[in-house]
Design an enzyme around this catalytic site. Sequence first.
Site, short mmCIF file in Angstrom:
data_model
loop_
_atom_site.label_atom_id
_atom_site.label_comp_id
_atom_site.label_asym_id
_atom_site.label_seq_id
_atom_site.Cartn_x
_atom_site.Cartn_y
_atom_site.Cartn_z
N SER A 1 0.85 -1.32 0.02
CA SER A 1 -0.04 -0.08 0.03
C SER A 1 0.94 1.20 -0.04
O SER A 1 1.81 1.50 -1.05
CB SER A 1 -0.92 0.00 1.32
OG SER A 1 -2.14 0.88 1.09
N ASP B 1 -9.84 -3.87 -5.34
CA ASP B 1 -9.29 -2.86 -4.38
C ASP B 1 -9.64 -1.54 -4.59
O ASP B 1 -9.50 -0.78 -5.60
CB ASP B 1 -7.69 -2.94 -4.36
CG ASP B 1 -7.07 -2.17 -3.38
OD1 ASP B 1 -7.74 -1.48 -2.47
OD2 ASP B 1 -5.90 -2.61 -3.31
N HIS C 1 -7.83 -5.18 -1.31
CA HIS C 1 -6.72 -4.75 -0.92
C HIS C 1 -5.81 -5.84 0.24
O HIS C 1 -4.59 -5.68 0.15
CB HIS C 1 -6.92 -3.53 -0.05
CG HIS C 1 -5.88 -2.63 0.26
ND1 HIS C 1 -5.03 -1.80 -0.60
CD2 HIS C 1 -5.09 -2.00 1.53
CE1 HIS C 1 -4.36 -1.13 -0.12
NE2 HIS C 1 -4.24 -1.44 1.19
#
Length: 707
Positions: A549, A635, A670
């Site tokens: 991320s 995501d 995610h």
Amino acid sequence: MPPFARASSFTPPRAERRPHRFAAHGVEICDDYAWIRAQNWRDAIRDPSALPLEIRTLLEAENAYADSVLADLAPLADKIYEEMEGRIDETDSDPPARDGDWLYYRRYRAEGQHELICRRPADGCDETILLDGDLLAEGKDFFDLGEALHSPDHKLLAYSCDERGNELHRIRWRDLASGAEGADIVEHCDGTIVWTRDSRAFLYTRMDDDFRSAQVFLHRLGADPATDRLILSETDPGWFVRLRAARSRSHAVIKISDHDCSECWLVDLAATESPARLVLPRREGLRYDVEPGRDRLFMRTNSDGAFDYKLLSIALDALDGGEWREEVPHRPGRMIFNATAFADWLVWLEREDCKPRLMAKSRNGAEEELHFDAPCHHLRLQRNFDFEQPILRLSYSSLTEPEEIYDYDLATRARVLLKRQKVPGGHVPAAYESRLDFATAPDGEKVPISMVWRRDRKPGPGPVLLYGYGAYGSALPDSFDETLFSLIDRGFLYAIAHVRGGTEKGSRWYEAGKLEHKTNTFTDFISCARHLCALGLTEPGKIVAEGGSAGGMLMGAVANLAPDLFGGIIAEVPFVDVVNTICDASLPLTPPEWHEWGNPIESAEVFRRLLSYSPYDNVKAQAYPPMLIEAGLTDPRVTYWEPAKWAQALRARMTGGGPILLKTNMDAGHGGAAGRYDGLEEDALRQAFAVAAVGGDIRGESPDASR
């Protein structure tokens, strides 16, 4: 043979270049791969079948290429998976938590992917499975059980689940006596559930069309969700709404915040028809959260210069004009990062120079500390339903020691061990060593590095997996992770770079890694890598860097800045298309992000600063190390096209090195795969990639043979 030498036998996918030009603040940007972002991206995140065929074909070709290049690693990945699976307690169970006449807990069945929600009478042994996660997941490509919470009268259970990986949950409820499910299903939630005291309704948070948590509603059981009553709504797209129940279960706490300030509201769960009560109005730079106690409201806040936070309290019935009392003063460098309340006790977790402590204060003012000695350890407060009794449930682990869960009597200081994490196949903490060290950054700051290795690791420079994040004030925990020991047992040293952007050294550490100071995050990580080399523990080319991320952006930045330092890069759902994303207010997380990165739409200075380090915009004509890049099609946080565009830009501009491998999970978002065994497959592949990247044995031998 060099690592991934067979990659030259396969042709990587080459996306067509379709230049898209736009100008901002007098600077023209040309994005060759902008078309990979589907025009109907919102639909595709909700339903992957809506993704245009052209883009799906590209992502599937990337997956096929990565699988071909990584095929030689299959024996090693299979062996590592087998080792990881062997360390899982197949029938793992939480220590039961008492609530009234019942004991509630979660457990797994042998070979089960998902949790079972269970209870038994406090005075008996007959178990009832209230919710079967494996059964709910049957036939679904993705399933993640969010919250599962019994009602105050113990007759009902409400639960939430995400069936796409896009973090949009459905909430259902069932009668625990009959097993019958209510026909009213609440859609598009963040998954949080708070029961009212009468057990006839619950509060939940609804997501808007841009995947932002924006409103809190009250749902009456059996009613049409379209008629749910709005409790609170936030119209500013830069703010998120979060909902939780107080430990006392007397109130729900609604926190509305961005990355710079917050405000909290209280909802009386016995009188939900009454308006929510505002604690303090939002004010620039003011951050706080609250916890209702028996008769006082406790607040953790940075007000009046308390940048590492202090604890205050006020009478619950005097919110509108009472005086706040200081409970715990501010002390620079000591970060108070979590606080909760019992009927007669205030409890908080604090951190100083990466080391966490648990502190408590009684109603009569006596303070105490619960101390652990490990150099690198993690403390976490666990759920405990009893508000009146001063029994704190706490988990402890370290980089070498599996998790232990205790009930700690705050009044008597008696500590009862409820559970020690089982590691089947044996884990001997004494066979490993951990250490907290400090690297020197270019500006002289000392950057903490947590590390763990086998005591019998061969002397001299060896392989290292260096993990980093450094954003949003998130501190990386020094917790036990049984999946890492396949790598450590193969001679790797595992290290965590606690770079600026987190709060490991307090709020100052966070502020020094955001906005105009963001590049400190990157140079800190590089300094940590070089420090490990200077200690003789490794050398350039034997370090594999990993982050996800915002930590994936860190991976992209260090790959551009110091490619020769790393033997490989693992970037999970990497936020790398910084300029395009932060300049687009229509994307789910962009408006809230402006306090973290700056607003390039309004500021030319911010725009140029982001452009100077955005990984996608700074790919150079240089050799890059092998990279394993991961994405999730559904995501909503880091959209799939960011890693897909980055992979294409790297291949188009690099002059050597690689390969650049992109794997997109077409059924997840995610967090990747949700099942506990499915997730191990992803972990095993990453570790096999790390071994190959530093020239290790990929034949799938046992760790002892490879050493």
